[in-house]
Design an enzyme around this catalytic site. Structure first.
Site, PDB file in Angstrom:
ATOM      1  N   THR A  11       0.804  -1.219   0.000  1.00 36.96           N
ATOM      2  CA  THR A  11       0.000   0.000   0.000  1.00 36.96           C
ATOM      3  C   THR A  11       0.838   1.271   0.000  1.00 36.96           C
ATOM      4  OG1 THR A  11      -0.162  -0.064   2.416  1.00 36.96           O
ATOM      5  CG2 THR A  11      -1.954  -1.093   1.170  1.00 36.96           C
ATOM      6  N   ALA A  12       2.141   1.149   0.287  1.00 39.59           N
ATOM      7  CA  ALA A  12       2.995   2.340   0.361  1.00 39.59           C
ATOM      8  C   ALA A  12       4.455   1.921   0.266  1.00 39.59           C
ATOM      9  CB  ALA A  12       2.750   3.091   1.679  1.00 39.59           C
ATOM     10  N   ASN A  83       7.707  -8.092   1.873  1.00 40.63           N
ATOM     11  CA  ASN A  83       8.085  -6.700   2.123  1.00 40.63           C
ATOM     12  C   ASN A  83       7.467  -6.143   3.405  1.00 40.63           C
ATOM     13  OD1 ASN A  83       8.777  -3.768   1.409  1.00 40.63           O
ATOM     14  ND2 ASN A  83       6.543  -3.738   1.425  1.00 40.63           N
ATOM     15  N   SER A 136      17.363  -5.643   6.177  1.00 42.67           N
ATOM     16  CA  SER A 136      17.877  -4.308   6.466  1.00 42.67           C
ATOM     17  C   SER A 136      19.329  -4.431   6.902  1.00 42.67           C
ATOM     18  CB  SER A 136      17.075  -3.653   7.593  1.00 42.67           C
ATOM     19  OG  SER A 136      17.705  -2.473   8.070  1.00 42.67           O
ATOM     20  N   TYR A 149      14.113  -4.290  16.443  1.00 44.84           N
ATOM     21  CA  TYR A 149      14.027  -4.146  14.992  1.00 44.84           C
ATOM     22  C   TYR A 149      15.236  -4.793  14.327  1.00 44.84           C
ATOM     23  CZ  TYR A 149      14.020  -2.204  10.315  1.00 44.84           C
ATOM     24  OH  TYR A 149      14.051  -2.082   8.945  1.00 44.84           O
ATOM     25  N   LYS A 153      15.535  -8.202  11.777  1.00 46.48           N
ATOM     26  CA  LYS A 153      16.163  -8.203  10.457  1.00 46.48           C
ATOM     27  C   LYS A 153      17.366  -9.155  10.410  1.00 46.48           C
ATOM     28  CE  LYS A 153      13.214  -5.526   8.542  1.00 46.48           C
ATOM     29  NZ  LYS A 153      12.272  -6.047   7.520  1.00 46.48           N
ATOM     30  N   GLY A 180      19.931   0.269   3.471  1.00 47.86           N
ATOM     31  CA  GLY A 180      20.298   1.176   4.551  1.00 47.86           C
ATOM     32  C   GLY A 180      19.339   2.354   4.581  1.00 47.86           C
ATOM     33  N   GLY A 184      11.633   9.002   1.795  1.00 52.09           N
ATOM     34  CA  GLY A 184      10.474   9.071   0.917  1.00 52.09           C
ATOM     35  C   GLY A 184       9.426   8.012   1.161  1.00 52.09           C
ATOM     36  N   GLU A 186       6.963   5.816   4.482  1.00 53.21           N
ATOM     37  CA  GLU A 186       6.331   6.015   5.782  1.00 53.21           C
ATOM     38  C   GLU A 186       7.153   5.437   6.927  1.00 53.21           C
ATOM     39  OE1 GLU A 186       2.573   4.062   5.406  1.00 53.21           O
ATOM     40  OE2 GLU A 186       1.654   5.701   4.279  1.00 53.21           O
TER      41      GLU A 186
END
Length: 251
Positions: A11-12, A83, A136, A149, A153, A180, A184, A186
């Protein structure tokens, strides 16, 4: 060759950019996410090569029902792009909100595991497929406040490598894409509970990666010849690098 690609978190951000890029490459994309109106807008923009599919990857029952719950003609998924994921908070571990920890584990680890387990058997049976996980650099390089977090990852990285070990000798591929600093999207707004100013400060004075850069990388690994497996892609903007070890000196 046109592939059927399932993209979570579409969605983003990365997911939306990946869906747009892969449709542009000539593939069909099942764009999954929680916000139906955004998925419908994406289909309106991209046409009938994109199928909007409302799904929360933390809903274990809904994930387990894949792929039988997909419409006819969309059930043979060639590529799964895991994702969907998030970071929440940047407080030190001793002050962190356990609910945020649980949500990151549920999405970044459990959701990714269950999605993979739901779609992988059919790929193995067809001896064709590709699991692309969005990891990540936080899974390799620690930073203050990154605790859970980064841990999730690190799991994604090792899970991806172990999947490849299980799949050796088949034509099912596994790739971990590890970005990294990336602006741009959310990502930081979600991390800071909607505080746009705090999120913007993360990227001040930098030229970070963009969602289009990540989509370009996913397009590259997916469209390589079938015998080529890219295990890991670690990518940073030129303004970023790993730093020295922290040393706290007394006096």
């Amino acid at each position: 060759m046109s592939l059927t690609v399932f993209v979570t978190g579409a969605t983003a951000g990365f997911g939306k950019a990946i869906a747009e890029r892969l449709v542009g490459d000539g593939h069909r994309v099942i764009a999954a996410g929680r916000r139906a109106e955004r998925l419908e807008a994406l289909q309106a923009a991209l046409g009938d090569r994109l199928l909007p599919f409302v799904l929360d990857v933390t809903d274990t029952s809904a994930v387990a029902a894949l792929p039988s719950s997909l419409p006819e003609g969309w059930r043979e998924v060639d590529v799964l792009v895991n994702n969907a994921g998030l970071a929440l908070g940047l407080d030190p571990a001793q002050k962190a909100d356990l609910r945020q920890w649980d949500q990151m584990v549920a999405t970044n680890i459990t959701g990714l595991m269950h999605m993979t387990r739901a779609l992988l058997p059919a790929m193995v049976e067809r001896n064709r497929g590709h699991v692309v996980n969005l990891g990540s650099i936080a899974g390799s390089y620690p930073y203050p406040g990154g605790h859970v977090y980064g841990g999730t990852k690190a799991f994604v990285k090792q899970f991806s490598l172990n999947l490849k070990a299980d799949l050796v000798g088949t034509m099912v591929r596994v790739t971990d894409v590890e970005p990294g600093l990336c602006g741009g999207t959310e990502f930081s707004t979600v991390r800071f509970s909607g505080d746009d100013a705090k999120a913007a400060a993360v990227y001040q004075g930098t030229e970070p990666l963009t969602a289009a850069d990540i989509a370009e990388t996913v397009s590259w690994v997916v469209n390589l010849p079938g015998h080529v497996n890219i295990n890991r892609v670690e990518m940073m903007p030129t303004c970023q690098a790993s730093g020295p070890l922290a040393i706290k000196r007394q006096g």
